[in-house]
Design a protein around this motif. Structure first.
Motif, PDB file in Angstrom:
ATOM      1  N   PRO A   1      12.299   8.674  -1.811  1.00  0.00           N
ATOM      2  CA  PRO A   1      12.616   7.903  -3.017  1.00  0.00           C
ATOM      3  C   PRO A   1      11.540   7.955  -4.085  1.00  0.00           C
ATOM      4  N   GLN A   2      10.337   8.385  -3.746  1.00  0.00           N
ATOM      5  CA  GLN A   2       9.277   8.451  -4.747  1.00  0.00           C
ATOM      6  C   GLN A   2       9.336   9.730  -5.570  1.00  0.00           C
ATOM      7  N   PHE A   3      10.083  10.730  -5.088  1.00  0.00           N
ATOM      8  CA  PHE A   3      10.196  11.973  -5.848  1.00  0.00           C
ATOM      9  C   PHE A   3      10.949  11.697  -7.146  1.00  0.00           C
ATOM     10  N   GLY A   4      10.359  12.097  -8.248  1.00  0.00           N
ATOM     11  CA  GLY A   4      10.964  11.828  -9.544  1.00  0.00           C
ATOM     12  C   GLY A   4      10.492  10.534 -10.166  1.00  0.00           C
ATOM     13  N   MET A   5       9.644   9.796  -9.448  1.00  0.00           N
ATOM     14  CA  MET A   5       9.074   8.578 -10.017  1.00  0.00           C
ATOM     15  C   MET A   5       7.547   8.655 -10.038  1.00  0.00           C
ATOM     16  N   GLU A   6       7.017   9.874 -10.047  1.00  0.00           N
ATOM     17  CA  GLU A   6       5.574  10.045  -9.993  1.00  0.00           C
ATOM     18  C   GLU A   6       4.858   9.340 -11.142  1.00  0.00           C
ATOM     19  N   ALA A   7       5.519   9.263 -12.293  1.00  0.00           N
ATOM     20  CA  ALA A   7       4.868   8.664 -13.454  1.00  0.00           C
ATOM     21  C   ALA A   7       4.902   7.141 -13.424  1.00  0.00           C
ATOM     22  N   VAL A   8       5.760   6.559 -12.595  1.00  0.00           N
ATOM     23  CA  VAL A   8       5.934   5.104 -12.640  1.00  0.00           C
ATOM     24  C   VAL A   8       5.763   4.417 -11.295  1.00  0.00           C
ATOM     25  N   ASP A   9       5.684   5.172 -10.188  1.00  0.00           N
ATOM     26  CA  ASP A   9       5.651   4.482  -8.902  1.00  0.00           C
ATOM     27  C   ASP A   9       4.373   3.668  -8.709  1.00  0.00           C
ATOM     28  N   LYS A  10       3.345   3.959  -9.510  1.00  0.00           N
ATOM     29  CA  LYS A  10       2.134   3.136  -9.425  1.00  0.00           C
ATOM     30  C   LYS A  10       2.414   1.701  -9.859  1.00  0.00           C
ATOM     31  N   TYR A  11       3.479   1.511 -10.638  1.00  0.00           N
ATOM     32  CA  TYR A  11       3.849   0.162 -11.040  1.00  0.00           C
ATOM     33  C   TYR A  11       4.661  -0.541  -9.956  1.00  0.00           C
ATOM     34  N   LEU A  12       5.205   0.224  -9.010  1.00  0.00           N
ATOM     35  CA  LEU A  12       6.017  -0.348  -7.942  1.00  0.00           C
ATOM     36  C   LEU A  12       5.216  -0.637  -6.684  1.00  0.00           C
ATOM     37  N   ILE A  13       4.163   0.150  -6.465  1.00  0.00           N
ATOM     38  CA  ILE A  13       3.431   0.063  -5.208  1.00  0.00           C
ATOM     39  C   ILE A  13       2.167  -0.765  -5.379  1.00  0.00           C
ATOM     40  N   SER A  14       2.025  -1.756  -4.532  1.00  0.00           N
ATOM     41  CA  SER A  14       0.793  -2.531  -4.454  1.00  0.00           C
ATOM     42  C   SER A  14       0.625  -2.964  -3.004  1.00  0.00           C
ATOM     43  N   PRO A  15      -0.608  -3.159  -2.559  1.00  0.00           N
ATOM     44  CA  PRO A  15      -0.821  -3.556  -1.155  1.00  0.00           C
ATOM     45  C   PRO A  15      -0.167  -4.903  -0.852  1.00  0.00           C
ATOM     46  N   ALA A  16       0.304  -5.050   0.366  1.00  0.00           N
ATOM     47  CA  ALA A  16       0.860  -6.341   0.780  1.00  0.00           C
ATOM     48  C   ALA A  16      -0.255  -7.384   0.791  1.00  0.00           C
ATOM     49  N   GLU A  17       0.052  -8.568   0.275  1.00  0.00           N
ATOM     50  CA  GLU A  17      -0.956  -9.625   0.193  1.00  0.00           C
ATOM     51  C   GLU A  17      -1.360 -10.126   1.569  1.00  0.00           C
TER      52      GLU A  17
END
Length: 662
Positions: free
Chosen positions: A382-398
């Motif tokens: 699912p990350q293929f094609g979202m290389e430019a924006v997946d940094k906004y979706l992924i963050s470490p679990a609190e």
């Protein structure tokens, strides 16, 4: 630790260059991820450098750089989204320098693709003047379209201009060399580019020295290769993508081999490809995992002075390792394997081949259905094609959380795996006696073999991570209330039962029931609904000796199927089954105990005799049942088909997005 793939991971010396292993990242590009920049954008750099870091020894950068002022094309064409790079602009060159340096730091070789989508060529004369040679066919010039949309006979270009085009190939290779590239990859397969078009009796209609006999037809390709070698010397590898044989009317294997004997003077790697373009990207209806391996083996058996590679379905590292060990080829060229697994090579070096996510061979990485938004996607990544924006979706679990996943189908399992990888404690509740959900039918349908591999992979990964699974338990809101930090509803969808008179008859079942229990059907079968599922169901039943007729309301079967490198092979597969029939523009009016009444486009009512009727008219999301879990625990999420029925690709995007929020 013992290397599980000693042949595949063994270094190879080609010319003056050393490849760190036998894996190539072949000519491909996530072209929907690149914007209007004339240099590789961050998403593009991440994609290609990522392949080098993941273990690809030889990476082909499949960018177009000579598309001079291409006119706008319809946005449903994937070629409309091809990026246009300027490798001669110093401001753009900086990015290419950095890309090649990063590749070399990862120990990989970088190749530039010599390919043009519109048959325009940049020729620089000795005095420095530049000429753009427009080799498009007249139809393309009139309509402002790409030459790829039209057959090209080669008659529109003078012999003098053909010589200049041959020189331009060398000039373009030299430009890549100055940017730090180690190789060029020349497209010479299935008559898609000038060298292959002129070599082929199917494509060459000229009447001069570049035509007629084999010597005439091969003249341009050999001249072009000689110009490349003259321009770059032995400090650059030359790879050709080549079809060793063509369909009826084209050159045969003996003539293809004859060309390769002449070309070996210039060529370092021959990447064997199929005779036609679409089969080169095999889909599950092709049951042979690597259909062109034997063709490559025949080339390699000749002992010519170049390394032999092959593309088309390579994924299984054990099979690739065995083929190399048996002397059938020197390299394996892959594209979809790196898309479905950006860490493909890293997993092999780590001895984790069982962690490779199976590619479904859906070809959605080329673009989806004609009516879908055109974007770069992968069904299982699912990350293929979202290389430019997946940094906004992924963050470490609190913090570590307890999560209940309701449903053990592909959406539920995929969500659970993402959650487990984020450190959470996950429990899957599944109403049936096994995991798999709606894709369990892949166990019984031969051409669903890639889907079966994917299902089995998910189950294996759930077990490998030690995720708790509660089977034979239909979870209720009361069962999970106040026991978890979050609950994820992955309840899927159920078949739509249309309001057709007679739909409740004993001779009527759903497509899912037919796929799971085909033994209940025999004789003549009518399938109502000719989307992908309906057609596949009809094909499966027809191959089991039923006489099947698929009725579709729209003007064609499977209108929403992926149209790039998929739909044509899908059509060929159903047309090859003698007892598979269809009727389009067909509206079903009534179901009886002995058949179906339907009206055609003109409104004429027809009767189709059928002992059984199969319904395939869509799926309805289990939204209300899923919403019942809202409020039972602090966190609540819905994923997959219970939100909106879709595909494995949409389910995985949904699972990924939900898991990243927990």
């Amino acid at each position: 630790m013992t290397n599980a793939y000693p042949n595949l991971l063994r270094p190879l010396k080609v010319g003056r260059f050393l490849l760190k292993n036998r894996m190539q990242s072949s000519n491909s590009f996530p072209h929907f991820s690149q914007g209007p920049e004339r240099y590789p954008a961050d998403s593009t750099l991440r994609h290609f450098v990522g392949r080098a870091r993941a273990g690809a020894a030889f990476v082909t950068f499949a960018g177009m750089d000579d598309n001079y002022d291409n006119p706008p094309l319809p946005d449903w064409l994937d070629i409309s989204h091809f990026p246009e790079f300027d490798i001669r602009d110093p401001k753009c060159q900086n990015y290419f320098f950095e890309m090649s340096e990063a590749m070399h730091a990862a120990g990989s070789l970088l190749s530039g693709s010599l390919f043009t989508s519109n048959k325009k060529y940049r020729f620089e004369a000795p005095d420095g003047t530049v000429e753009i040679i427009d080799a498009r066919p007249p139809e393309a010039m009139v309509q402002g379209a790409s030459a790829m949309m039209f057959p090209w006979s080669g008659m529109e270009v003078s012999a003098g201009d053909l010589h200049k085009i041959a020189v331009s190939y060398g000039q373009r290779a030299r430009a890549y060399q100055r940017l730090g590239f180690d190789a060029v990859t020349v497209h010479m397969s299935y008559r898609a580019q000038l060298p292959a078009q002129l070599l082929s009796p199917l494509g060459n209609r000229r009447t001069d020295e570049y035509s007629g006999s084999f010597e005439g037809r091969s003249r341009f390709a050999l001249e072009m290769l000689a110009e490349i070698r003259r321009a770059v010397g032995d400090n650059m590898l030359i790879e050709i993508q080549f079809s060793p044989e063509e369909p009826a009317g084209g050159y045969d294997f003996d003539e293809g081999l004859r060309f390769l004997r002449l070309a070996q003077e210039y060529v370092d790697i021959v990447q064997v490809r199929s005779p036609e373009v679409d089969p080169n990207h095999p889909i599950p209806f092709e049951l042979n995992p690597t259909p062109f391996l034997d063709l490559a083996a025949r080339v390699r058996a000749e002992g010519l002075d170049f390394a032999v590679s092959c593309v088309g379905g390579f994924f299984d590292p054990a099979a690739a390792d065995s083929a190399i060990g048996a002397g059938k080829l020197d390299l394996v060229a892959m594209a979809r394997a790196w898309i479905s697994n950006p860490d493909y090579g890293s997993l092999l070096y780590a001895g984790r081949g069982d962690d490779l996510v199976p590619c479904l061979r859906c070809n959605k990485c080329h673009g989806r259905g004609r009516n879908d938004m055109l974007t770069t996607v992968c069904s299982v990544n699912p990350q293929f094609g979202m290389e430019a924006v997946d940094k906004y979706l992924i963050s470490p679990a609190e913090r570590k959380k307890t999560v209940a996943v309701i449903g053990g189908g592909p959406g539920g399992m995929r969500t659970a795996l993402y959650l487990a990888d984020r450190g959470h404690d996950v429990t899957i509740f599944e109403a049936r006696s096994r995991l798999g959900g709606a894709i369990c039918h892949a166990d019984t349908v031969p051409f669903k073999w890639t889907l079966k591999q994917y299902k089995d992979y998910l189950i294996h990964q759930v077990q490998k991570r030690g995720i708790k699974v509660v089977l034979n338990t239909r979870a209720t809101p009361e069962l999970v209330a106040d026991r978890y930090d979050a609950v994820v509803a992955a309840l899927g969808a159920e078949p739509v039962i249309p309001g057709i008179p007679g739909v409740d008859g004993e001779n009527v079942i759903t497509a899912l029931e037919a796929l799971n229990h085909p033994e209940s059907l025999h004789g003549s079968v009518a399938v109502i609904g000719g989307g992908e599922v309906g057609v596949e169901t009809g094909m499966f039943l027809a191959r089991r000796c039923c006489s099947v007729t698929v009725l579709e309301m729209r003007a064609e079967l499977a209108p929403d199927a992926t149209f790039m490198h998929y739909k044509s092979m899908f059509r060929q597969a159903w047309e090859a089954i003698p007892n598979f029939h269809s009727a389009v523009n067909a509206t079903v009016r009534e179901i009886t105990s002995d058949g179906v009444y339907y009206s055609d486009a003109a409104g004429t009512v027809e009767f189709l005799p059928a002992e059984s009727v199969v319904l395939s008219v869509g799926m309805r999301p289990r939204q209300q049942e899923a919403l019942g879990f809202y409020g039972t625990n602090p966190g609540f999420f819905m994923v997959g088909d219970c939100v909106r029925p879709g595909t494995i690709q949409t389910v995985n995007r949904s699972a990924f997005g939900a898991a990243m929020q927990i």
